[in-house]
Design a protein around this motif. Structure first.
Motif, PDB file in Angstrom:
ATOM      1  N   LEU A  41       0.830  -1.206   0.000  1.00  0.00           N
ATOM      2  CA  LEU A  41       0.000   0.000   0.000  1.00  0.00           C
ATOM      3  C   LEU A  41       0.865   1.257   0.000  1.00  0.00           C
ATOM      4  CD1 LEU A  41      -2.787  -0.991   2.575  1.00  0.00           C
ATOM      5  CD2 LEU A  41      -2.965  -0.897   0.088  1.00  0.00           C
ATOM      6  N   TYR A  75      -5.102   0.688   8.006  1.00  0.00           N
ATOM      7  CA  TYR A  75      -5.027  -0.742   7.731  1.00  0.00           C
ATOM      8  C   TYR A  75      -4.981  -1.554   9.018  1.00  0.00           C
ATOM      9  CZ  TYR A  75      -3.144  -5.237   6.242  1.00  0.00           C
ATOM     10  OH  TYR A  75      -2.943  -6.582   6.052  1.00  0.00           O
ATOM     11  N   SER A  91     -10.056  -1.387   5.688  1.00  0.00           N
ATOM     12  CA  SER A  91      -9.404  -1.502   4.386  1.00  0.00           C
ATOM     13  C   SER A  91      -9.962  -0.502   3.381  1.00  0.00           C
ATOM     14  CB  SER A  91      -9.555  -2.925   3.845  1.00  0.00           C
ATOM     15  OG  SER A  91     -10.921  -3.282   3.729  1.00  0.00           O
ATOM     16  N   GLN A  92     -11.252  -0.171   3.490  1.00  0.00           N
ATOM     17  CA  GLN A  92     -11.837   0.789   2.562  1.00  0.00           C
ATOM     18  C   GLN A  92     -11.188   2.168   2.709  1.00  0.00           C
ATOM     19  OE1 GLN A  92     -16.085   1.191   2.930  1.00  0.00           O
ATOM     20  NE2 GLN A  92     -16.263   2.557   1.171  1.00  0.00           N
ATOM     21  N   TRP A 125      -7.477   2.079   1.358  1.00  0.00           N
ATOM     22  CA  TRP A 125      -7.345   2.178  -0.097  1.00  0.00           C
ATOM     23  C   TRP A 125      -7.723   3.570  -0.586  1.00  0.00           C
ATOM     24  CZ3 TRP A 125      -4.730  -0.578  -3.355  1.00  0.00           C
ATOM     25  CH2 TRP A 125      -4.434  -1.908  -3.055  1.00  0.00           C
TER      26      TRP A 125
END
Length: 222
Positions: free
Chosen positions: A8, A142, A147-148, A151
């Motif tokens: 990431l 994270y 997770s949304q 990202w």
């Protein structure tokens, strides 16, 4: 090792290389060079306002909470001192770095190319400190399992870092520069995002976040 957090951070940070090859475009008009230099300044001003505002907002939130009895007033004062310390270290650290490692004595006359490389390195370092805090935000999102949000931050910072590549390349346009130097500037500017994402995924610490955001403000102010 948390490879997901590292990935990431890499996605968010290394888009900075997209803007760096602009430095190899030859025969740029004077107006274009002026625009790139002005854009470099604009990026730094934006980063300074963005980072400082975020730190101040955090301290204000803590002050409001302290007024209602939680956390203690001493905790709020600690964050304020931490902000001042980070600002000082970020500012004076670059002063020390330039005097110790960058050959630019006051009585030394720098060529335009040497001055361009010095400015580019200072911009890359300021961006790198800022990107470290961005990486921390990604890693912390994270680590909480969001997770949304992680990202969303990755894509947002990736787009932002692509423009920061132009900021580093701007002062170098029209001057001779090697692939090795421009690659080093990319690593200095974008690499800390990867490192911050990894560290941020290990634990969540508000003092660490405020301290590094403050350091970024000080470095960009310099």
């Amino acid at each position: 090792m948390n490879w997901t957090a590292i990935t990431l951070g890499a996605i968010a940070g290394f888009t900075i290389f997209l803007g760096l090859p602009l430095v190899f475009v030859k025969n740029l008009p004077v107006r274009v060079r002026g625009f790139l230099t002005a854009m470099s300044t604009g990026i730094l001003v934006f980063l300074l306002v963005e980072i400082t505002a975020k730190v101040i907002d955090n301290i204000e939130d803590l002050t409001v909470s302290a007024a209602s009895g939680f956390p203690r007033w001493g905790d709020t004062a600690f964050y304020a001192v931490l902000f001042a310390a980070g600002l000082f270290i970020g500012l004076m650290g670059l002063v020390w770095f330039e005097r110790l490692f960058i050959k630019s004595a006051k009585d030394e006359v720098l060529t335009p190319a040497e001055n361009a490389r010095r400015v580019s390195m200072m911009i890359a370092m300021g961006i790198g400190l800022h990107n470290f805090s961005e990486g921390l935000a990604i890693g912390q999102a994270y680590s909480w399992g969001n997770s949304q949000l992680a990202w969303l931050l990755v894509f947002g910072f990736a787009l932002h870092n692509a423009t920061e590549g132009f900021g580093i390349a701007g002062p170098l346009s029209g001057h001779p520069v090697s692939w090795g130097f421009i690659s080093l500037m990319g690593l200095i500017g974008g690499g800390p995002t990867l490192l911050g994402s990894f560290i941020g995924s290990l634990w969540t610490l508000k003092p660490l976040e405020i301290f590094f955001l403050s350091m970024a403000s000080g470095s960009i102010l310099y």
